[in-house]
Design a protein around this motif. Structure first.
Motif, PDB file in Angstrom:
ATOM      1  N   ARG A  46       0.824  -1.213   0.000  1.00 34.96           N
ATOM      2  CA  ARG A  46       0.000   0.000   0.000  1.00 34.96           C
ATOM      3  C   ARG A  46       0.856   1.260   0.000  1.00 34.96           C
ATOM      4  NH1 ARG A  46      -5.285  -1.006   0.941  1.00 34.96           N
ATOM      5  NH2 ARG A  46      -5.630   1.111   1.682  1.00 34.96           N
ATOM      6  N   ASN A  47       1.823   1.285  -0.933  1.00 37.15           N
ATOM      7  CA  ASN A  47       2.665   2.458  -1.192  1.00 37.15           C
ATOM      8  C   ASN A  47       3.605   2.795  -0.042  1.00 37.15           C
ATOM      9  OD1 ASN A  47       1.148   2.573  -3.509  1.00 37.15           O
ATOM     10  ND2 ASN A  47      -0.015   4.387  -2.922  1.00 37.15           N
ATOM     11  N   THR A  48       3.917   1.863   0.810  1.00 40.59           N
ATOM     12  CA  THR A  48       4.857   2.137   1.898  1.00 40.59           C
ATOM     13  C   THR A  48       6.241   1.570   1.621  1.00 40.59           C
ATOM     14  OG1 THR A  48       4.201   0.125   3.085  1.00 40.59           O
ATOM     15  CG2 THR A  48       3.008   2.173   3.604  1.00 40.59           C
ATOM     16  N   CYS A  49       6.368   0.633   0.683  1.00 40.52           N
ATOM     17  CA  CYS A  49       7.644  -0.030   0.421  1.00 40.52           C
ATOM     18  C   CYS A  49       7.889  -0.127  -1.080  1.00 40.52           C
ATOM     19  CB  CYS A  49       7.690  -1.431   1.033  1.00 40.52           C
ATOM     20  SG  CYS A  49       7.478  -1.482   2.816  1.00 40.52           S
ATOM     21  N   LEU A  50       9.147  -0.274  -1.419  1.00 39.24           N
ATOM     22  CA  LEU A  50       9.595  -0.471  -2.795  1.00 39.24           C
ATOM     23  C   LEU A  50      10.482  -1.707  -2.822  1.00 39.24           C
ATOM     24  CD1 LEU A  50      10.178   0.446  -5.789  1.00 39.24           C
ATOM     25  CD2 LEU A  50      12.076   1.794  -4.844  1.00 39.24           C
ATOM     26  N   VAL A  51      10.196  -2.630  -3.747  1.00 42.95           N
ATOM     27  CA  VAL A  51      11.037  -3.810  -3.914  1.00 42.95           C
ATOM     28  C   VAL A  51      11.658  -3.765  -5.294  1.00 42.95           C
ATOM     29  CG1 VAL A  51       9.024  -5.185  -4.642  1.00 42.95           C
ATOM     30  CG2 VAL A  51      11.105  -6.334  -3.887  1.00 42.95           C
ATOM     31  N   THR A  52      12.986  -3.932  -5.347  1.00 43.19           N
ATOM     32  CA  THR A  52      13.731  -3.871  -6.601  1.00 43.19           C
ATOM     33  C   THR A  52      14.528  -5.156  -6.772  1.00 43.19           C
ATOM     34  OG1 THR A  52      15.571  -2.737  -5.484  1.00 43.19           O
ATOM     35  CG2 THR A  52      13.912  -1.365  -6.574  1.00 43.19           C
TER      36      THR A  52
ATOM     37  N   TYR B 245      14.407  -4.560  -0.385  1.00 42.30           N
ATOM     38  CA  TYR B 245      13.199  -3.890   0.102  1.00 42.30           C
ATOM     39  C   TYR B 245      13.605  -2.526   0.660  1.00 42.30           C
ATOM     40  CZ  TYR B 245       9.135  -6.999  -0.040  1.00 42.30           C
ATOM     41  OH  TYR B 245       8.042  -7.725  -0.436  1.00 42.30           O
ATOM     42  N   TRP B 246      12.906  -1.482   0.227  1.00 43.48           N
ATOM     43  CA  TRP B 246      13.156  -0.123   0.691  1.00 43.48           C
ATOM     44  C   TRP B 246      11.899   0.429   1.368  1.00 43.48           C
ATOM     45  CZ3 TRP B 246      18.058   1.752  -1.069  1.00 43.48           C
ATOM     46  CH2 TRP B 246      18.620   1.047  -2.136  1.00 43.48           C
TER      47      TRP B 246
ATOM     48  N   ALA C 108       6.139 -10.111  -7.086  1.00 38.92           N
ATOM     49  CA  ALA C 108       4.737  -9.832  -6.768  1.00 38.92           C
ATOM     50  C   ALA C 108       4.490 -10.210  -5.321  1.00 38.92           C
ATOM     51  CB  ALA C 108       3.789 -10.597  -7.689  1.00 38.92           C
ATOM     52  N   GLU C 109       3.548  -9.524  -4.701  1.00 42.87           N
ATOM     53  CA  GLU C 109       3.136  -9.824  -3.343  1.00 42.87           C
ATOM     54  C   GLU C 109       2.033 -10.874  -3.344  1.00 42.87           C
ATOM     55  OE1 GLU C 109       3.376  -6.478  -0.013  1.00 42.87           O
ATOM     56  OE2 GLU C 109       2.101  -5.913  -1.678  1.00 42.87           O
ATOM     57  N   TRP C 110       2.108 -11.788  -2.401  1.00 42.03           N
ATOM     58  CA  TRP C 110       1.017 -12.718  -2.125  1.00 42.03           C
ATOM     59  C   TRP C 110       0.503 -12.387  -0.727  1.00 42.03           C
ATOM     60  CZ3 TRP C 110       1.562 -18.795  -2.048  1.00 42.03           C
ATOM     61  CH2 TRP C 110       0.302 -19.348  -1.783  1.00 42.03           C
ATOM     62  N   GLY C 111      -0.420 -11.451  -0.661  1.00 45.25           N
ATOM     63  CA  GLY C 111      -0.853 -10.964   0.635  1.00 45.25           C
ATOM     64  C   GLY C 111       0.270 -10.165   1.282  1.00 45.25           C
TER      65      GLY C 111
END
Length: 528
Positions: A36-42, A51-52, A74-77
């Protein structure tokens, strides 16, 4: 006043990124804003995942997920992360909020040979990655149409709060012109997308699982090396299709749309939130929009393993569920002679020896219509009765290549990582010319160009569009996620925690664009 305004807008400098994330030593192949726009994964070409925190701009989890390049994440939950690498594996990691404290925060640039702990590995399956095609994921609840058939709610496309809900993952098959669809956590192959016959489309280059909101059906959209794109229909009934598939053969998806809107291989594609339109980009300079055509949806789809004469039990079950004969067939069209094989007659103890072929009596049409074998007699006479096929389901559409709904020659070749924003208004691409371009989904006109990187942009992504009430409601859920709320204890919010919460809420409400490039850097932009 107007002249002053025009003068100010003409002298305004180009847009600048809000922040630059540094720490990767290889080119960036994947960048996604999550939680929900709190983290960035690269993810980079050496298989590192970082994870940022978007609020503090600091890393809080770093590990090498693959030995090859990261193709997608991708996130799974909220508690699982899916990674897809060029080492021919797709992996699912257990990565919750409490797991980050046990992981390293040392970036690859600060020591790539340093040992780092990894999250708990839940699943790992071998997949084909020779065609650089990343996976696509959707929740099984959406795929099977288990949600209410009413209008879609505002938060229906949001991932569920639990990571235990089953998901479907589409990946290129071992035959690089096919697609396989797996169900997790069972790791079961439940469906596949066949080749497009007789058209030579080339190998699969991009794939997308999407929910078609008007019909509540799940579609598989594919882009091919020859510039073709096709849409396929997945089955709907969970009891007769997916549940049965977990114990038997996979189901074949049905093609209903084919288009060749590009002259070069398709590099990326994505769908609008309502699933009525999807967009493609390729190595040429064309961006195309494809409308999902109207077609007759069927409640039950036929499985790939159809009953034949070699499987009399399955044939008898199908015959018992269907009508005795095909509709609208007159009696005089039935055959006037029935030939009985020697082996089947001798297998019955109540029958006399088989007479010669010429002495077989010819039943009258009245006797033929009155005789209705059942049970064992049906099995013994399955080869002697006329083979009557059940009525074929109506064809969805022809496989003739159609023109796209709309296409635009942007004059900028090599636009990839096409993504549609969650409100469906904009799409973004990363270009080989190091530009990030934003287009209107309605007109396909270019509305913004973001330039900072010196080398090609391989990954681009939007953040989710959230409302204030959604952010507040999610904050209340997170505060009570660990257990039952204790009304006897009230935690006072300190000034520092209040400032941190307000900063996170501001970050969540902004409209971000993130871009990763060949130079190993990731730029963060605030857009309209």
């Amino acid at each position: 006043m107007t002249a002053d305004t025009e003068r100010q807008s003409s002298t305004r400098g180009p847009a600048q990124p809000s922040y630059i994330f540094r720490g990767h030593t290889a080119q960036i192949h994947s960048a996604q804003i999550v939680r929900r726009n709190t983290c960035l994964v690269t993810g980079d070409a050496d298989g590192w995942v970082v994870y940022w925190e978007l609020g503090s701009k600091r890393p809080f989890a770093v590990w090498q997920a693959h030995t090859g390049a990261i193709l997608g994440t991708a996130e799974w939950g909220p508690g699982k992360l899916i990674t897809h690498g060029r080492d021919h594996t797709l992996r699912i990691w257990e990565f919750g909020a409490t797991d980050a404290s046990t992981l390293s925060t040392v970036l690859p640039a600060d020591g790539s040979y340093m040992h780092r702990a990894k999250p708990w590995l839940l699943h790992s399956i071998p997949v084909n990655t020779l065609n650089f095609c990343a996976f696509s994921m959707c929740y099984e609840e959406h795929a099977l149409g288990l949600r209410s058939s009413g209008p879609a709610s505002k938060t229906e496309h949001a991932p569920p709060a639990s990571s235990s809900e089953p998901i479907l993952i589409a990946v290129p098959a071992r035959d690089d012109k096919k697609i396989e669809i797996y169900q997790f956590p069972d790791e079961k192959l439940v469906a596949f997308v066949p080749r497009v016959e007789p058209t030579d489309t080339g190998m699969v280059m991009a794939v997308k699982l999407m929910l078609h909101q008007p019909s509540r059906r799940t579609l598989v959209v594919a882009g091919y090396e020859g510039g073709f794109t096709a849409a396929y229909l997945l089955p709907r009934n969970p009891t007769t299709d997916f549940e049965a598939t977990r114990k038997s053969a996979p189901i074949e998806a049905q093609i209903f749309y084919l288009s060749q809107s590009h002259t070069q291989p398709i590099l990326s594609l994505d769908a609008a939130p309502d699933g009525t339109t999807y967009f493609t980009s390729s190595a040429d300079a064309v961006i195309a929009a494809h409308r999902i055509p109207e077609f007759p949806f069927q409640d039950d789809m036929k499985r790939v393993a159809t009953p034949t004469a070699e499987d009399p039990i399955a044939a008898s079950e199908q015959a018992s569920d269907s009508k005795p004969g095909p509709p609208n067939v007159p009696e005089q069209t039935l055959p006037q002679s029935v030939e009985t094989p020697q082996k089947q007659v001798e297998s019955s103890t109540n029958l006399s020896p088989l007479p010669s072929q010429s002495s077989i009596p010819t039943p009258s049409p009245k006797q033929a219509s009155a005789a209705k074998p059942s049970g064992l007699s049906l099995l013994l006479s399955s080869a002697s009765l006329p083979k009557v096929k059940p009525p074929e389901p109506p064809a969805l559409t022809t496989r003739t290549a159609q023109d796209p709904y709309k296409s635009v020659n942007t004059k900028h070749a090599g636009q990839q990582s096409l993504r549609v924003r969650s409100d469906g208004r904009l799409l973004v691409t990363g270009g080989w010319d190091s530009r990030v371009r934003i287009y209107s989904t309605r007109t396909l006109k270019e509305v913004a160009v973001l330039k900072w990187h010196k080398e090609g942009v391989y990954a681009a992504e939007f953040s989710k569009i959230l409302e204030v009430e959604d952010v507040i409601a999610q904050g209340d859920e997170d505060s009570n996620a660990d257990g039952v709320k204790d009304t006897t204890v009230v935690k006072r919010e300190t000034g520092l925690s209040r400032l941190r919460r307000q900063r996170e809420e501001q970050v969540q409400l902004k409209h971000w664009v993130v871009a990763g490039a060949k130079d190993g850097k990731v730029s963060l932009w605030e857009v309209f």
